[in-house]
Motif scaffolding. Sequence first.
Motif, mmCIF file in Angstrom:
data_model
loop_
_atom_site.group_PDB
_atom_site.id
_atom_site.type_symbol
_atom_site.label_atom_id
_atom_site.label_comp_id
_atom_site.label_asym_id
_atom_site.label_seq_id
_atom_site.Cartn_x
_atom_site.Cartn_y
_atom_site.Cartn_z
ATOM 1 N N UNK A 49 0.706 -1.037 -0.103
ATOM 2 C CA UNK A 49 -0.142 -0.198 -0.014
ATOM 3 C C UNK A 49 0.953 1.257 -0.201
ATOM 4 N N UNK A 50 2.178 1.302 0.769
ATOM 5 C CA UNK A 50 3.104 2.320 0.591
ATOM 6 C C UNK A 50 3.315 2.630 -0.767
ATOM 7 N N UNK A 51 3.583 1.499 -1.415
ATOM 8 C CA UNK A 51 4.132 1.602 -3.013
ATOM 9 C C UNK A 51 2.996 2.290 -3.758
ATOM 10 N N UNK A 52 1.756 1.630 -3.624
ATOM 11 C CA UNK A 52 0.754 2.264 -4.145
ATOM 12 C C UNK A 52 0.420 3.665 -4.071
ATOM 13 N N UNK A 53 0.649 4.304 -2.704
ATOM 14 C CA UNK A 53 0.371 5.608 -2.632
ATOM 15 C C UNK A 53 1.570 6.290 -3.183
ATOM 16 N N UNK A 54 2.563 5.924 -3.255
ATOM 17 C CA UNK A 54 4.055 6.701 -3.622
ATOM 18 C C UNK A 54 3.733 6.939 -5.179
ATOM 19 N N UNK A 91 -7.311 0.480 0.489
ATOM 20 C CA UNK A 91 -6.038 0.248 0.899
ATOM 21 C C UNK A 91 -5.291 1.625 1.040
ATOM 22 N N UNK A 92 -5.551 2.558 0.148
ATOM 23 C CA UNK A 92 -5.049 3.996 0.272
ATOM 24 C C UNK A 92 -6.055 4.869 -0.034
ATOM 25 N N UNK A 101 -1.291 5.314 2.913
ATOM 26 C CA UNK A 101 -2.334 3.870 3.265
ATOM 27 C C UNK A 101 -3.164 4.379 4.065
ATOM 28 N N UNK A 102 -4.375 3.595 3.960
ATOM 29 C CA UNK A 102 -5.549 3.648 5.004
ATOM 30 C C UNK A 102 -5.978 2.285 5.205
ATOM 31 N N UNK A 174 -6.025 -8.316 6.598
ATOM 32 C CA UNK A 174 -5.289 -8.983 5.598
ATOM 33 C C UNK A 174 -5.921 -8.537 4.374
ATOM 34 N N UNK A 175 -5.396 -8.811 3.284
ATOM 35 C CA UNK A 175 -5.779 -8.509 1.807
ATOM 36 C C UNK A 175 -5.119 -9.351 0.933
ATOM 37 N N UNK A 176 -5.665 -9.719 -0.453
ATOM 38 C CA UNK A 176 -5.074 -10.493 -1.435
ATOM 39 C C UNK A 176 -5.044 -9.541 -2.525
ATOM 40 N N UNK A 177 -3.983 -9.639 -3.301
ATOM 41 C CA UNK A 177 -4.036 -9.148 -4.666
ATOM 42 C C UNK A 177 -3.701 -10.040 -5.817
#
Length: 222
Positions: A49-54, A91-92, A101-102, A174-177
């Motif tokens: 999620x941190x990578x997605x936010x970036x 997630x974000x 991230x959220x 948890x989460x799945x991608x």
Amino acid sequence: GNMGVIVKLRESSTGVTALNLGFGYNRIADYNYCYSYAAGGSVGGSSIADAFAAQMRGSGITSAQLSADDFNWGSIDPTYWGAALGYMTGLIGDGSGVWSRDMIGVNARPAYFTTVESSGSAGEYALSLGMNINSKIYVGATLGLTVMNLKRNIYYGESYTYDSNPGLNYRADYFNYDQSTQMKGSGVNFKLGAIYSPIKGLRIGVAVHTPTRYSLTYHYRA
């Protein structure tokens, strides 16, 4: 990996002294494999999620665009599709004006796991014709048909434990991608070669190989 058969069509003492037809198959690539790994993190560890936010911070995309009634996936660069999914599943977010991230507390202890499954292959079917003219000129030609089929599934997930109350209204556990891709299609190429032997012990050869021209379809889902 490969197989072939040759059929003699003609044999003579003059003119075209030999004429052969060949059919063969060569496997070019094998895409069958599977692997997995898992790892645990420390309190406050990073998340995808941190990578997605970036990514979103550098994209110029806002949550208003992603939540609009007329939103179309084709309107954003596919590079950001994963991050857009992260927003749509909580997630974000950019509620504070900055993507972050959220629902994952800063005191979360993450665990990570991934499985990659791949199947398929690429191979070439070849139809060849070769002839010998008076044992002076040798000519060969091959028409190649390449067939490709690749399927790949990537399962990624994170789970979280909390040593203390994260202070969130909604807490992710948890989460799945999951992502899947499929690429299939065919290609064609041509090869032509000749050898001339004017005198014993001397051979002069020439060959022309065309590139393989492919027609491929690619599907992606996440």
